[in-house]
Design an enzyme around this catalytic site. Structure first.
Site, PDB file in Angstrom:
ATOM      1  CG  ASN A  46     130.403  93.920 -35.222  1.00 49.94           C
ATOM      2  OD1 ASN A  46     129.534  94.283 -35.883  1.00 49.94           O
ATOM      3  ND2 ASN A  46     130.958  94.763 -34.289  1.00 49.94           N
ATOM      4  CG  HIS A 105     132.960  99.222 -33.333  1.00 51.06           C
ATOM      5  ND1 HIS A 105     131.722  99.304 -32.355  1.00 51.06           N
ATOM      6  CD2 HIS A 105     133.681 100.264 -32.668  1.00 51.06           C
ATOM      7  CE1 HIS A 105     131.962 100.138 -31.662  1.00 51.06           C
ATOM      8  NE2 HIS A 105     133.126 100.793 -31.495  1.00 51.06           N
ATOM      9  CB  SER A 109     137.532  98.227 -36.339  1.00 50.94           C
ATOM     10  OG  SER A 109     138.403  99.465 -35.658  1.00 50.94           O
ATOM     11  CG  ASP A 130     132.518  96.687 -29.799  1.00 52.36           C
ATOM     12  OD1 ASP A 130     131.910  96.138 -30.804  1.00 52.36           O
ATOM     13  OD2 ASP A 130     131.964  97.488 -29.171  1.00 52.36           O
TER      14      ASP A 130
HETATM   15  C1  GRF Z   1     127.534 101.080 -38.958  1.00 53.82           C
HETATM   16  O1  GRF Z   1     128.069 102.358 -38.584  1.00 53.82           O
HETATM   17  C2  GRF Z   1     128.101 100.009 -38.055  1.00 53.82           C
HETATM   18  O2  GRF Z   1     129.517 100.458 -38.062  1.00 53.82           O
HETATM   19  C3  GRF Z   1     127.409 100.054 -36.894  1.00 53.82           C
HETATM   20  O3  GRF Z   1     126.277 100.155 -37.133  1.00 53.82           O
HETATM   21  C4  GRF Z   1     126.105 101.121 -38.465  1.00 53.82           C
HETATM   22  C5  GRF Z   1     124.954 100.265 -39.254  1.00 53.82           C
HETATM   23  O4  GRF Z   1     124.690 100.995 -40.407  1.00 53.82           O
HETATM   24  N1  GRF Z   1     127.773  98.741 -36.342  1.00 53.82           N
HETATM   25  P1  GRF Z   1     124.183 100.382 -41.615  1.00 53.82           P
HETATM   26  O5  GRF Z   1     122.701  99.904 -41.027  1.00 53.82           O
HETATM   27  O6  GRF Z   1     124.723  99.397 -42.342  1.00 53.82           O
HETATM   28  O7  GRF Z   1     123.520 101.497 -42.527  1.00 53.82           O
END
Ligand code: GRF
Length: 221
Positions: free
Chosen positions: A108, A110, A137, A146
């Protein structure tokens, strides 16, 4: 090694998905996106379809239980022959059976320097807390939200005059770089998971941290 077969789960814009796909297409990443899934209508899903990627919208609403929804998602991912799952803005918390099924092969991204600011609205919380640094991260997914082992963090400075939009744009630029880097490590066999992440034959005891200072923020410092 044969190219990595990636499933990417999204709920929104899909900018991380598209950055990963760009790298697959131009040879920076030895991988292929074999499945894109979203739990809702999403701009990223449309963008994936426009690129000819197999994309499935699987709303949880159509299922009586969360377990049922996740079982269907798992079936679709496995039917596509994915060997790794990359969560990229997927907004649902995944249940234990799903997480266990992809243990050690699900990542993932985050938008914070974990363990600081787990959960939602991280950019706002960073500004409210007066943090000097923010970032993103890339971590393995475990059943605790997370909280799985972090592999790589990208740090960006918080600067005077930042608002959520500016900060989030700065973090996203760094997300696209660090997610790709971790996937490259996996595709080349440098990063493996054996009761935890191992990089270049050594257990990874702490995240690798990289500073991203060459953003527009530098000029404002
Ligand atoms: C990113 O900021 C990611 O860290 C979070 O959700 C957002 C997704 O953005 N989990 P995208 O859809 O890849 O533009």
């Amino acid at each position: 090694m044969s190219p990595l077969r990636l499933a990417v789960l999204i709920s929104g814009r899909g900018s991380n998905l598209l950055a990963i796909d760009d790298a697959c297409r131009d040879g920076r990443l030895d991988a292929r996106i074999v499945f894109v899934g979203s739990d809702r209508a999403a701009a990223g899903l449309e963008a994936a379809r426009a690129r000819g990627l197999p994309a499935l919208q699987l709303d949880a609403k159509g299922f009586a239980t969360r377990a049922g929804h996740e079982a269907a998602l798992r079936e679709a991912i496995d039917a596509a022959g994915a060997d790794w799952v990359a969560l990229a803005g997927y907004m649902r918390v995944l249940g234990e059976p799903f997480v266990a099924h992809y243990a050690g092969r699900m990542l993932n991204i985050h938008p914070s320097l974990l363990p600081r600011h787990k959960g939602l609205h991280t950019h706002r919380r960073v500004l409210e807390a007066g943090d000097r640094w923010h970032g993103a991260s890339v971590h393995f997914v475990t059943s605790e939200l997370d909280a799985g082992p972090v592999v790589l963090q990208g740090r960006v400075p918080v600067v005077a005059g930042d608002d959520e939009a500016r900060l989030s744009a700065r973090v996203q630029a760094c997300e696209h770089i660090i997610y790709l880097r971790v996937l490259q490590w996996i595709a080349s066999g440098r990063l493996v998971y054996r009761d935890g992440p191992w990089l270049d034959g050594q257990p990874l005891r702490a995240p690798i941290v990289e500073d991203f200072l060459d953003t527009e923020a530098d000029a404002a410092r």
